[in-house]
Design an enzyme around this catalytic site. Structure first.
Site, mmCIF file in Angstrom:
data_model
loop_
_atom_site.group_PDB
_atom_site.id
_atom_site.type_symbol
_atom_site.label_atom_id
_atom_site.label_comp_id
_atom_site.label_asym_id
_atom_site.label_seq_id
_atom_site.Cartn_x
_atom_site.Cartn_y
_atom_site.Cartn_z
ATOM 1 N N TYR A 1 0.865 -1.182 0.000
ATOM 2 C CA TYR A 1 0.000 0.000 0.000
ATOM 3 C C TYR A 1 0.896 1.225 0.000
ATOM 4 O O TYR A 1 1.822 1.322 0.804
ATOM 5 C CB TYR A 1 -0.893 -0.014 1.246
ATOM 6 C CG TYR A 1 -1.782 1.194 1.387
ATOM 7 C CD1 TYR A 1 -2.923 1.351 0.606
ATOM 8 C CD2 TYR A 1 -1.481 2.191 2.323
ATOM 9 C CE1 TYR A 1 -3.741 2.456 0.749
ATOM 10 C CE2 TYR A 1 -2.299 3.310 2.466
ATOM 11 C CZ TYR A 1 -3.424 3.430 1.678
ATOM 12 O OH TYR A 1 -4.230 4.533 1.815
ATOM 13 N N ASP B 1 9.314 2.880 -0.858
ATOM 14 C CA ASP B 1 8.336 3.534 0.003
ATOM 15 C C ASP B 1 8.721 3.186 1.440
ATOM 16 O O ASP B 1 8.436 2.089 1.917
ATOM 17 C CB ASP B 1 6.928 3.027 -0.337
ATOM 18 C CG ASP B 1 5.870 3.621 0.577
ATOM 19 O OD1 ASP B 1 6.241 4.210 1.614
ATOM 20 O OD2 ASP B 1 4.675 3.492 0.266
ATOM 21 N N LYS C 1 5.211 9.779 8.278
ATOM 22 C CA LYS C 1 5.048 9.303 9.663
ATOM 23 C C LYS C 1 6.100 9.845 10.643
ATOM 24 O O LYS C 1 5.971 10.945 11.133
ATOM 25 C CB LYS C 1 4.995 7.776 9.686
ATOM 26 C CG LYS C 1 3.839 7.249 8.786
ATOM 27 C CD LYS C 1 3.425 5.864 9.120
ATOM 28 C CE LYS C 1 2.466 5.286 8.100
ATOM 29 N NZ LYS C 1 1.063 5.346 8.444
#
Ligand code: HOZ
Length: 427
Positions: A144, A239, A267
């Protein structure tokens, strides 16, 4: 546990917000109970609006590696806020954070700040396409990369949890440009690369997958991707929104000693405030406006509050001791939970990396999306509910990672293990 106020808030939220939540997994829909509304958090703990206390393993889905409301982060925010919270102009803080990021990720020679991981990935994909002049991208099933159109193809995380890995609203013409291969399947990658010569702009991968639950790259997988990319003029895009500053200070690329052409972060680099960043080799990033013809912009990009929280976090994380501590905690937890599941003869497969872990309710091994999907999600849901009742707040989906923080104490871990033992005994 009494959750009267949470339940009332959820009913009201349902009237105002789609599904009552601002991000799908938060709705606990895969579990079948109403979500818990949080009032405050400190260290490893969360308190809901009814005053119930939980040991938290969601950690805001990754950013809270130092624990909630860490004094260093709060102090940085207190210092920054009175000077103004957004200018839409360059600030010293963004230069400082970019410098910290580049020191940790030498492959990110130029870094652009954005406001979320999704934005970072969308932008990096555009750069990859702009730089190579190619349209196709290759991603892995169950990975994802945020909710950008090109990436919602066989996507993990909430998209898998809710059975919509290929979202409505993504034009077929665009989705056609996204090729997919099973995680850890180099052969399939090579096949696709040969099938579409000089058409693939980048291979995007979570170097340690966290969004179909934790799935580790097998020996040679990432190295193989690097090799294919080098041979075929394809950019390798890591990623590291989850793994960056989590599995090691320099992320998975430090751990596996592989240089990505482009990297996306989010994050942790915002210390719990909205942030994202993408960067890579200078000649690639020089394509980004105002240097080059790839357009990307943002009113809140490099926001001083987010930069300040990020800098405070990275400065704290810089010491090796931090990762040793996180590694020790994760290893301890895994060892004990393995003992418990063996004793209870429950078919569970545990995948983990420093500071992140998934308990798959399947025999395993879990090495890709297909094997992750073999998990018994009903059993996971029962387990989740039992854990919540015992004051342990886990990610409400089988296909997510549990996150450990530096704030988790030995007592938290032992209490959680005891809760696991009880919960597994009941399901
Ligand atoms: N995409 C996140 C999980 N991998 C969920 C974010 C959220 O709900 O806050």
């Amino acid at each position: 546990m009494n959750r009267k106020r949470s339940n009332a808030l959820y009913r009201r939220a349902l009237e105002l917000i789609p599904g009552g939540v601002n991000s799908p997994v938060r709705a606990f829909k895969a579990i079948g109970t109403p979500p818990v509304f949080i009032e405050r958090a400190k260290g490893s703990k969360l308190w809901d609006v009814d005053g119930n206390e939980y040991i938290d393993y969601v950690g805001s889905w990754g950013p809270m590696i130092m624990g909630h409301a860490h004094p260093r982060v709060l102090s940085a925010l207190r210092k920054t806020a009175p000077k103004g919270t957004s200018f839409g102009a360059p600030t010293p803080l963004e230069v400082e954070l970019a410098n910290e990021i580049r020191k940790a990720f030498p492959s990110m020679e130029l870094v652009r700040m954005v406001s979320s991981g999704t934005e970072a990935v969308m932008s990096a994909i555009r750069v990859a396409r702009g730089y190579t002049g190619r349209n196709k991208i290759l991603k892995f099933e169950g990975c994802y990369h945020g909710h950008g159109d090109s990436l919602l193809v066989k996507a993990g995380s909430g998209a898998t949890t809710f059975g919509i890995p290929d979202s409505l609203g993504v034009p077929e013409e665009l989705a056609r440009h996204t090729l997919t291969a099973p995680y850890n399947d180099l052969e399939r990658v090579r096949f696709l690369v040969d099938q579409y010569p000089e058409q693939i702009a980048c291979i995007i991968v979570e170097p340690i997958a966290g969004n179909m639950g934790v799935v580790l790259p097998e020996k040679g997988f990432l190295e193989g991707l690097r090799k294919v990319c080098d041979e075929k003029g394809i950019l390798l895009l890591f990623d590291e929104v989850i793994t960056g500053f989590r599995v090691a200070y320099g992320g998975a690329q430090e751990l596996y000693a592989i240089k990505a052409d482009l990297t996306c972060l989010g994050k942790i680099i915002g210390g719990g405030l909205p942030v994202g960043a993408y960067g890579g080799r200078e000649e690639i990033m020089e394509k980004v406006a105002p240097l080059g013809g790839v357009y990307q912009a943002g009113t809140l990009s490099g926001n001083p509050m987010a930069m300040a929280a990020g800098i405070a976090t990275l400065q704290y994380l810089k010491t090796q001791k931090v990762y040793k501590d996180l590694e020790k905690k994760t290893a301890y937890f895994v060892e004990k939970i393995e003992e418990i599941t063996e004793e209870r003869r429950i078919p569970i497969s545990i995948n983990f990396a420093t500071g992140m872990l998934t308990l798959f309710f399947t025999e395993g091994p879990v090495r890709d999306y297909t094997t992750a999907k073999m998990s018994n999600t009903k059993r996971f849901a029962q387990f989740f509910i039992e854990m919540l009742e015992q004051g342990v707040y886990l990610p409400p989906s089988q296909y997510e990672a549990w996150f450990f923080s530096l704030a988790h104490t030995q007592k938290d871990l032992d209490q959680t293990l005891e809760a696991c033992d009880k919960a597994l005994g009941k399901i």
